[in-house]
Design an enzyme around this catalytic site. Structure first.
Site, mmCIF file in Angstrom:
data_model
loop_
_atom_site.group_PDB
_atom_site.id
_atom_site.type_symbol
_atom_site.label_atom_id
_atom_site.label_comp_id
_atom_site.label_asym_id
_atom_site.label_seq_id
_atom_site.Cartn_x
_atom_site.Cartn_y
_atom_site.Cartn_z
ATOM 1 N N GLY A 7 -2.431 -1.000 1.713
ATOM 2 C CA GLY A 7 -3.663 -0.205 1.661
ATOM 3 C C GLY A 7 -4.548 -0.467 2.861
ATOM 4 N N THR A 138 -6.292 -7.648 3.290
ATOM 5 C CA THR A 138 -6.454 -6.932 2.037
ATOM 6 C C THR A 138 -7.894 -7.044 1.587
ATOM 7 O OG1 THR A 138 -5.983 -6.845 -0.317
ATOM 8 C CG2 THR A 138 -5.556 -8.931 0.727
ATOM 9 N N ASP A 140 -8.805 -6.963 -1.300
ATOM 10 C CA ASP A 140 -8.813 -7.615 -2.615
ATOM 11 C C ASP A 140 -9.032 -9.122 -2.553
ATOM 12 O OD1 ASP A 140 -8.399 -5.279 -4.100
ATOM 13 O OD2 ASP A 140 -6.272 -5.308 -3.629
ATOM 14 N N MET A 184 -13.467 -1.914 -7.205
ATOM 15 C CA MET A 184 -12.015 -2.091 -7.126
ATOM 16 C C MET A 184 -11.578 -3.514 -7.471
ATOM 17 S SD MET A 184 -10.746 0.103 -3.833
ATOM 18 C CE MET A 184 -10.372 1.857 -3.960
ATOM 19 N N GLY A 185 -10.309 -3.653 -7.835
ATOM 20 C CA GLY A 185 -9.746 -4.952 -8.169
ATOM 21 C C GLY A 185 -9.078 -4.906 -9.526
ATOM 22 N N GLU A 241 -12.676 -2.581 -12.114
ATOM 23 C CA GLU A 241 -11.810 -1.545 -12.710
ATOM 24 C C GLU A 241 -10.729 -2.177 -13.577
ATOM 25 O OE1 GLU A 241 -9.397 0.522 -9.787
ATOM 26 O OE2 GLU A 241 -9.035 -1.308 -8.647
ATOM 27 N N LEU A 293 -14.414 4.273 -0.532
ATOM 28 C CA LEU A 293 -15.346 3.845 0.510
ATOM 29 C C LEU A 293 -15.355 2.326 0.669
ATOM 30 C CD1 LEU A 293 -16.867 5.819 2.223
ATOM 31 C CD2 LEU A 293 -16.378 6.861 0.053
ATOM 32 N N GLN A 294 -15.036 1.615 -0.394
ATOM 33 C CA GLN A 294 -14.979 0.155 -0.334
ATOM 34 C C GLN A 294 -14.026 -0.343 0.749
ATOM 35 O OE1 GLN A 294 -14.791 -1.491 -4.663
ATOM 36 N NE2 GLN A 294 -14.577 0.705 -4.790
ATOM 37 N N ARG A 295 -12.972 0.417 0.986
ATOM 38 C CA ARG A 295 -11.996 -0.048 1.983
ATOM 39 C C ARG A 295 -12.057 0.751 3.274
ATOM 40 N NH1 ARG A 295 -7.168 2.385 -1.764
ATOM 41 N NH2 ARG A 295 -7.088 4.409 -0.763
#
Lengths: 406, 406
Positions: A7, A138, A140, A184-185, A241, A293-295
């Site tokens: 990603g 990442t 994450d 996210m996550g 999430e 948008l987070q990434r």
């Protein structure tokens, strides 16, 4: 040869820029290839000549450093088990031999490190001398054996900033409200924890934080909100999430289970909780999904993150003498005040296919917040702003998919 | 006295800062009150003394200028019809008289201009001498008789930047995909049109744009996507939350109609279209709702927008000699190259409760894009970046809800 995989993050191009910049500076390689769409690009022989594109173009390297997503494109491709099928491996190393590739850099996450481990193992067993090096990325932050991962700091900065701005949006009305922000996550709560950085001496938002590491209880959740509402008019909640109930099923899937009519895909974790809070508390409720948008929000990237990612790329070249074969570079934190990191390397097989979760003592006893340990850990990672060029009011990034194929 | 009303924007505090700054400079008023939570704050006598707070604090005025949402809080309160109920009006002007209020500034959108019109009409009829002045703001850009509205340019800049970053996030995989981005605007398509500003010489994303001004047809929508897909691997679509079908019902409500089981609140326009595209085309589809960040992301505010909003505030003080009573200030565009505006004033009653839609000749014939006229109109409004302070990696904004009440 360099490729990118998995990603997107805001920092993955900074590592690519670092490799290119250091290679040109040291004159390490006579040619630098970029494989298009990760290991798939190697297998399909889709390459561009990065040396031509970036040699004597420091401005382009700087632009690459600050551009989101992946300049070389990505893939999600898992190499076969080499004990079962060697064909792909033979093909990769035949291509490496043909192009005289001394070093292959793979920038990616857990899955990409699986590719690094497998390729380097195969090379070792077959006495092939292409060095395979992994560079982590990442959003994450779930890679083991590294203090944090490139891309995480920028995502955390986006989340903290956005959470603060959502709080401002919430405070203006003189009425009770609950705002649920879905972050996210799926399995690790690092990104959701970063919402805590929005707090300042005036505002405690987010007032509640729910991570996937804690078993989620709907009853407790509603109780938690009611408790906060005794002192706060507007309750703001950061929720991963990936939160799961006692049965380890995703909360977002609970709605799906209850809906027999094929509408399950309409429901995310935030939307589902919004409905439940509406039923359970009855005030104004809204949910906000921060989404991709987070990434990809490079316009608010963390300078610390971008600089570290760039440095990792440079070190991946300058450390080549130290047996990097099969290794993934790591960030080791040596201090917090002042914040300081060292770059080391670890066997990529140790990292591949594993996930680093939030330690339980970084989560409060009630399971609805993070502790000071987490805040101290996160703070330095979002520090600093990049100096972005704007053209016509929007950021200038290096275009992707516009290389001429070699 | 100053108050703010309606939904938040990134620029509404800049107008407040402009009024305060010019008042202090000109020594227009002996005291500047801020009413907390709009006209409700007036009725409830919740005031703060802005002169004390900002006098000799130019740094605070600058911080206020760049802070999102409303420093004074907001309300959604419609004054009664004065021909039926005069009590509220009597109360407002009694309070104005008690505090010796010579001028009342109301910063807001269509509904707030209704308040301005009603108060000034009442004052005129009753020979009361408090001057009532309206200052426009709304991200929706739907106020009549002004070239554009404060707050819109910043929202447009956020949307264009975000759309570009979503495009980058989309391009990395070597597969067909459709990305649907849902943008605010129930009745007017200005914000959705702003997505077109993400385009550059490399990328045509968003490839399709659907505004509420055009009757939406699901069949045509699917056909449009298929057509774009002949030339583009990744189709990116900007869609207004307010698109409506032939029967003028919201598309987002169509899903609700079909679902008899109480799950309608889970479905937004984007989510509903995502499902339909999944069924109709069958490639990877995702939808992204930009949500409240459109009106609160001060970290990517348009300098043009902030400066104009500030100037409107200043002019609302410096133009007091020109019979501003009952008027709303407007922005008149006098040129596009170089971009130039004049500030004028219009009767607030002409603006109140009306909506400015996108003109039909600014939408293409197929009803799935905007024309060059729209692009030329939008471009200057997102120009320039504000010089924001960051503390600990996140923006520094002036806190709200932390004034001492007078």
């Amino acid at each position: 040869m360099i490729a990118q995989s998995g990603g997107p993050t805001v920092a993955i191009n900074a590592s690519l820029a670092g490799i290119i910049s250091q290679s040109i500076k040291q004159e390490t390689f006579t040619k630098i290839y970029g494989a298009i769409n990760g290991i798939e690009g190697v297998l399909n022989e889709k390459f561009i000549d990065l040396s031509i594109k970036f040699m004597d173009h420091n401005d382009k390297i700087q632009l690459l450093k600050n551009s989101p997503a992946m300049f070389l494109g990505s893939c999600r491709y898992k190499l076969s088990d080499p004990t079962i099928d060697k064909l792909e491996y033979q093909r990769v190393f035949k291509i490496f031999a043909k192009l005289n590739i001394s070093t292959f850099y793979y920038i990616g996450g857990n899955d990409s490190m699986d590719t690094v481990a497998k390729l380097s193992q195969y090379a070792k067993e077959n006495n092939l001398d292409t060095i395979i090096v992994g560079i982590p990325k990442t959003i994450d932050n779930d890679l083991c054996f590294t203090d944090h991962t490139p891309g995480f700091g920028s995502a955390a900065k986006y989340i903290a900033t956005t959470m603060l701005e959502i709080a401002y949006d919430t405070f203006i009305y003189n009425l009770h409200s609950v705002t649920i922000v879905e972050i996210m996550g799926r399995n690790a709560g690092w990104l959701t924890a970063a919402a805590a950085l929005a707090r300042n001496k005036y505002y405690k938002a987010p007032h509640l934080i729910y991570l996937p590491e804690v078993v989620f209880s709907m009853e407790q959740f509603i109780q938690d909100i009611k408790k906060v509402m005794l002192v706060e008019k507007n309750v703001i909640i950061a929720v991963s999430e990936g939160i799961r109930g006692k049965d380890r099923g995703y909360i977002s899937a609970m709605g799906a289970e209850k809906d027999q009519f094929g509408h399950s895909q309409l429901s995310g974790t935030g939307k589902y909780l919004e409905q439940k809070v509406g039923e359970g508390i009855g005030c104004k409720v809204r949910s906000i999904e921060l989404n991709v948008l987070q990434r990809s929000a490079a316009h608010i990237a963390s300078l610390t993150d971008i600089n570290e990612s760039y440095l990792l790329g440079k070190k991946a070249v300058s450390m080549l003498g130290t047996d990097l074969n099969g290794k993934m570079l790591t960030l080791e934190r040596t201090g917090n005040s002042p914040y300081c990191i060292n770059i080391k390397a670890i066997c990529s097989a140790d990292v591949a296919n594993k996930e680093k979760k939030v330690p339980s003592d970084w989560i409060n006893q009630e399971g609805n917040d993070v502790t000071e340990n987490m805040i101290s850990y996160l703070k330095p990672l979002i520090e600093g702003e990049i100096d972005l060029q704007y053209v016509g009011g929007i950021p200038k990034y290096l275009p992707v998919n516009y290389w001429d194929e070699v």
